[in-house]
Write a protein that holds these residues in place. Structure first.
Motif, PDB file in Angstrom:
ATOM      1  N   ALA A   1      27.820  30.470  35.638  1.00 24.80           N
ATOM      2  CA  ALA A   1      27.907  31.471  36.708  1.00 24.80           C
ATOM      3  C   ALA A   1      28.573  30.874  37.949  1.00 24.80           C
ATOM      4  O   ALA A   1      29.412  31.520  38.602  1.00 24.80           O
ATOM      5  CB  ALA A   1      26.515  31.991  37.044  1.00 24.80           C
ATOM      6  N   LEU A   2      28.203  29.634  38.271  1.00 28.62           N
ATOM      7  CA  LEU A   2      28.794  28.966  39.428  1.00 28.62           C
ATOM      8  C   LEU A   2      30.278  28.695  39.187  1.00 28.62           C
ATOM      9  O   LEU A   2      31.103  28.827  40.107  1.00 28.62           O
ATOM     10  CB  LEU A   2      28.056  27.654  39.703  1.00 28.62           C
ATOM     11  CG  LEU A   2      28.500  26.840  40.920  1.00 28.62           C
ATOM     12  CD1 LEU A   2      28.451  27.694  42.189  1.00 28.62           C
ATOM     13  CD2 LEU A   2      27.636  25.596  41.072  1.00 28.62           C
ATOM     14  N   ALA A   3      30.640  28.351  37.942  1.00 23.35           N
ATOM     15  CA  ALA A   3      32.046  28.096  37.607  1.00 23.35           C
ATOM     16  C   ALA A   3      32.891  29.351  37.828  1.00 23.35           C
ATOM     17  O   ALA A   3      33.998  29.291  38.373  1.00 23.35           O
ATOM     18  CB  ALA A   3      32.159  27.617  36.163  1.00 23.35           C
ATOM     19  N   LYS A   4      32.374  30.507  37.423  1.00 23.14           N
ATOM     20  CA  LYS A   4      33.097  31.771  37.616  1.00 23.14           C
ATOM     21  C   LYS A   4      33.303  32.063  39.099  1.00 23.14           C
ATOM     22  O   LYS A   4      34.373  32.520  39.523  1.00 23.14           O
ATOM     23  CB  LYS A   4      32.344  32.911  36.951  1.00 23.14           C
ATOM     24  CG  LYS A   4      32.328  32.838  35.427  1.00 23.14           C
ATOM     25  CD  LYS A   4      31.466  33.942  34.831  1.00 23.14           C
ATOM     26  CE  LYS A   4      31.401  33.808  33.306  1.00 23.14           C
ATOM     27  NZ  LYS A   4      30.508  34.834  32.702  1.00 23.14           N
ATOM     28  N   ARG A   5      32.261  31.810  39.891  1.00 19.86           N
ATOM     29  CA  ARG A   5      32.362  32.060  41.325  1.00 19.86           C
ATOM     30  C   ARG A   5      33.387  31.134  41.975  1.00 19.86           C
ATOM     31  O   ARG A   5      34.208  31.571  42.797  1.00 19.86           O
ATOM     32  CB  ARG A   5      30.991  31.873  41.981  1.00 19.86           C
ATOM     33  CG  ARG A   5      30.932  32.378  43.426  1.00 19.86           C
ATOM     34  CD  ARG A   5      29.605  32.101  44.046  1.00 19.86           C
ATOM     35  NE  ARG A   5      29.524  30.716  44.512  1.00 19.86           N
ATOM     36  CZ  ARG A   5      28.396  30.097  44.834  1.00 19.86           C
ATOM     37  NH1 ARG A   5      27.236  30.723  44.683  1.00 19.86           N
ATOM     38  NH2 ARG A   5      28.409  28.859  45.264  1.00 19.86           N
ATOM     39  N   LEU A   6      33.359  29.850  41.595  1.00 19.07           N
ATOM     40  CA  LEU A   6      34.302  28.886  42.159  1.00 19.07           C
ATOM     41  C   LEU A   6      35.731  29.205  41.758  1.00 19.07           C
ATOM     42  O   LEU A   6      36.671  29.032  42.551  1.00 19.07           O
ATOM     43  CB  LEU A   6      33.934  27.467  41.718  1.00 19.07           C
ATOM     44  CG  LEU A   6      32.693  26.860  42.369  1.00 19.07           C
ATOM     45  CD1 LEU A   6      32.321  25.549  41.684  1.00 19.07           C
ATOM     46  CD2 LEU A   6      32.939  26.622  43.856  1.00 19.07           C
ATOM     47  N   LEU A   7      35.908  29.687  40.534  1.00 16.72           N
ATOM     48  CA  LEU A   7      37.246  30.059  40.071  1.00 16.72           C
ATOM     49  C   LEU A   7      37.811  31.179  40.943  1.00 16.72           C
ATOM     50  O   LEU A   7      38.988  31.150  41.347  1.00 16.72           O
ATOM     51  CB  LEU A   7      37.190  30.495  38.610  1.00 16.72           C
ATOM     52  CG  LEU A   7      38.533  30.793  37.933  1.00 16.72           C
ATOM     53  CD1 LEU A   7      39.329  29.505  37.737  1.00 16.72           C
ATOM     54  CD2 LEU A   7      38.325  31.479  36.591  1.00 16.72           C
ATOM     55  N   MET A   8      36.962  32.163  41.276  1.00 13.86           N
ATOM     56  CA  MET A   8      37.391  33.272  42.127  1.00 13.86           C
ATOM     57  C   MET A   8      37.670  32.782  43.545  1.00 13.86           C
ATOM     58  O   MET A   8      38.649  33.187  44.176  1.00 13.86           O
ATOM     59  CB  MET A   8      36.331  34.367  42.125  1.00 13.86           C
ATOM     60  CG  MET A   8      36.153  35.060  40.780  1.00 13.86           C
ATOM     61  SD  MET A   8      34.788  36.261  40.783  1.00 13.86           S
ATOM     62  CE  MET A   8      35.395  37.440  41.995  1.00 13.86           C
ATOM     63  N   GLU A   9      36.823  31.869  44.048  1.00 16.44           N
ATOM     64  CA  GLU A   9      37.032  31.340  45.393  1.00 16.44           C
ATOM     65  C   GLU A   9      38.320  30.526  45.479  1.00 16.44           C
ATOM     66  O   GLU A   9      38.934  30.413  46.554  1.00 16.44           O
ATOM     67  CB  GLU A   9      35.838  30.486  45.808  1.00 16.44           C
ATOM     68  CG  GLU A   9      34.564  31.290  46.047  1.00 16.44           C
ATOM     69  CD  GLU A   9      33.376  30.410  46.399  1.00 16.44           C
ATOM     70  OE1 GLU A   9      33.556  29.172  46.461  1.00 16.44           O
ATOM     71  OE2 GLU A   9      32.272  30.942  46.609  1.00 16.44           O
ATOM     72  N   ALA A  10      38.728  29.970  44.327  1.00 17.02           N
ATOM     73  CA  ALA A  10      39.980  29.210  44.287  1.00 17.02           C
ATOM     74  C   ALA A  10      41.200  30.126  44.182  1.00 17.02           C
ATOM     75  O   ALA A  10      42.344  29.651  44.213  1.00 17.02           O
ATOM     76  CB  ALA A  10      39.961  28.235  43.109  1.00 17.02           C
ATOM     77  N   GLY A  11      40.937  31.449  44.028  1.00 18.95           N
ATOM     78  CA  GLY A  11      42.032  32.404  43.988  1.00 18.95           C
ATOM     79  C   GLY A  11      42.458  32.821  42.601  1.00 18.95           C
ATOM     80  O   GLY A  11      43.495  33.481  42.431  1.00 18.95           O
TER      81      GLY A  11
END
Length: 524
Positions: A347-357
């Motif tokens: 779940a955290l990986a998905k969020r970080l991927l989105m935050e990275a654009g």
């Protein structure tokens, strides 16, 4: 590195039988699998594990790898360290001889270490001389090799002066790269080890025979060593089962369960001081400027599934670059997210991927190209990683399979496009052996091209400390910083899984995965 190619005459690999009671025992021949073909047997140029196996048979450094893999006295009978930890004086053995019968002297070590430091040598291990006075300047080409802080005090005394204390220095001294080299001789052709080179058939085998001038030749039990090249792990297993090998280099994953059940007496799993990891090329975008993207890819990898399901157990999931449990007092740090269950990491990986654009609502991430060796075990690991990235993050991958030496060369040059899957086995048991690779000023072996001056400064401070506890704490702080930066992605700490014929005596589960032939024997 050079590619060697030729065919193998299997008849040359068969043990000679006992011909008659009059002739006593026949020649003892040890047939050892070494995996990929060595690109070199020059101790000043080699940096691959198969190369080191051969070199430790041909050469003996001041210290050398003992039967358990720990450094013991080698060409030096003894040594002294000054109270300030900056001067090392080695007393060479008077009976040390080269394989041509000439005397091994302190001048041979002076020549070899200056050669290692020389920019013209372009050694991947040139940074091993950095603790020595003027070592950095010599490797940078701003000072001549003759200004390196090493000297011969007569024939049998070799003195080294360091710029600052280095608690790990004796471990480095035992490494292959710091072996002596005879000036004027072709490296590999004349050595001071238990064996000498008799034949090298490209891409096939290296035949070594007992060196009669070796200082401890009377205790060397095996007459001839056949270092046998077999790139394909399935083929190597077939050769072992056909009686063409006494020891395999490794085992295919598909044979691990069979080995445990059917040939348990021959199965030799050895937890090694090693880590397999992915490096993302930090000289390229998007990796260089997006730590969140790097973290997302790391978090989405279920290491326990890879270790237990994909690779069939025995190995350990890795969350640090340095392996745990091998160095007293040092417990490698883990990134904070490693304490969470995999579902939370995803779940955290998905969020970080989105935050990275990238990801949902973001721009598409081009397919990630993964450079890896042609080993079936490595392919299985990366296929699993690719499936996890695709399923959890929607990230596509492309596999670039190359020969082992090609992958090593591309990794050293940083010319891979996106990601590199590679393994590092410790040259000596100290965290610095791993952490030093990621210094900004390390060229070839800093595979991701990580640059962090604060990290470098912590390593410098640790190495200058005379307090062991303080040094360990500083190394841990540096590693924690590097892991939070996601300088690389640890996948697993390896266990070398191989088969060893029970007639081979003296084989040990050495953490550095070195069993020099001089300490082995053959029953019957």
């Amino acid at each position: 590195m050079r590619r060697l190619a030729c065919s193998l005459l299997l008849s040359s690999l068969v043990l000679l039988p006992l011909v008659s009671p009059v002739n006593a025992w026949a020649e003892t021949v040890f047939r050892r699998g070494i995996g990929s073909a060595p690109g070199t047997i020059d101790p000043g140029k080699a940096d691959l594990h198969p190369e080191s196996i051969v070199i430790y048979d041909l050469y003996e450094g001041l210290l050398t790898a003992g039967p358990e893999g720990k450094p013991i006295a080698g060409a030096a009978a003894s040594w002294e360290i000054s109270p300030d930890g900056k001067t090392y004086t080695f007393s060479l053995r008077p009976d040390g001889r080269w394989s041509d019968g000439s005397k091994v002297t302190a001048s041979d070590f002076v020549y070899a270490w200056r050669r290692l430091a020389s920019p013209q040598q372009a050694s991947p291990y040139a940074y091993y001389v950095w603790p020595i006075v003027n070592g950095r300047e010599v490797t940078a080409g701003t000072k001549a090799p003759t200004e390196l802080g090493v000297e011969a005090v007569g024939d049998l005394m070799f003195r080294v002066k360091l710029t600052e204390p280095a608690a790990y220095f004796l471990g480095q001294v035992a490494h292959q790269s710091m072996s002596p080299v005879k000036e004027g001789a072709t490296p590999g052709q004349v050595g001071n080890g238990a064996y000498k080179l008799a034949e090298m058939v490209p891409q096939t085998h290296l035949k070594l025979v007992k060196n009669p001038y070796f200082r401890d030749a009377a205790n060397v039990k095996i007459d001839t060593v056949m270092h046998i090249v077999t790139e394909n792990v399935d083929t190597e297993l077939k050769r072992y089962r056909a009686g063409e090998l006494d020891v395999t280099y490794t085992l295919p994953v598909t044979a691990v369960t069979w080995a445990r059940q059917e040939v348990a007496a021959e199965y030799m799993p050895t937890p090694t001081y090693s880590t397999f990891f992915m490096a993302l090329n930090l000289t390229h975008e998007p990796w260089k400027s997006s730590p969140k993207l790097r973290q997302a890819l790391s978090m989405a990898i279920d290491r326990e599934v890879i270790v237990e399901k994909v690779l069939q157990g025995d190995l350990r999931a890795a969350y640090s670059f340095t392996p745990p449990g091998k160095v007293a007092g040092y417990e490698p740090p883990r990134p904070s997210w490693a304490m969470q269950p995999q579902i939370a990491r995803d779940a955290l990986a998905k969020r970080l991927l989105m935050e990275a654009g990238y990801g949902l609502g973001g721009k598409p991430l081009p397919p990630v190209e993964i450079l890896l060796t042609q080993s079936e075990n490595n392919k299985r690991t990366m296929v699993a990683v690719a499936a996890m990235w695709k399923q959890k993050l929607g990230v596509e991958t492309v596999m670039n399979n190359q020969e082992f030496r090609v992958v090593s060369s591309i990794g050293n040059q940083k010319t891979y496009k996106d990601a590199l899957f590679y393994g590092w086995i410790g040259d000596f048991a100290d965290p610095i052996n791993f952490l030093k690779l990621l210094r900004s000023d390390v060229d070839q072996q800093n595979y991701p091209a990580y640059m962090n001056k604060e990290y470098d400064a912590l390593l410098d401070k640790a190495n200058a400390s005379l307090d062991p506890a303080d040094r360990i704490a500083l190394l841990g702080k540096a590693e924690a910083m590097m892991l939070e930066d996601t300088a690389l992605i640890p996948i697993f700490h390896n266990t070398r899984r191989r088969l060893v014929n029970p007639r081979i005596t003296g084989w040990t589960k050495a953490p550095l995965d070195q069993n020099p032939t001089r300490f082995l024997g053959i029953k019957g």
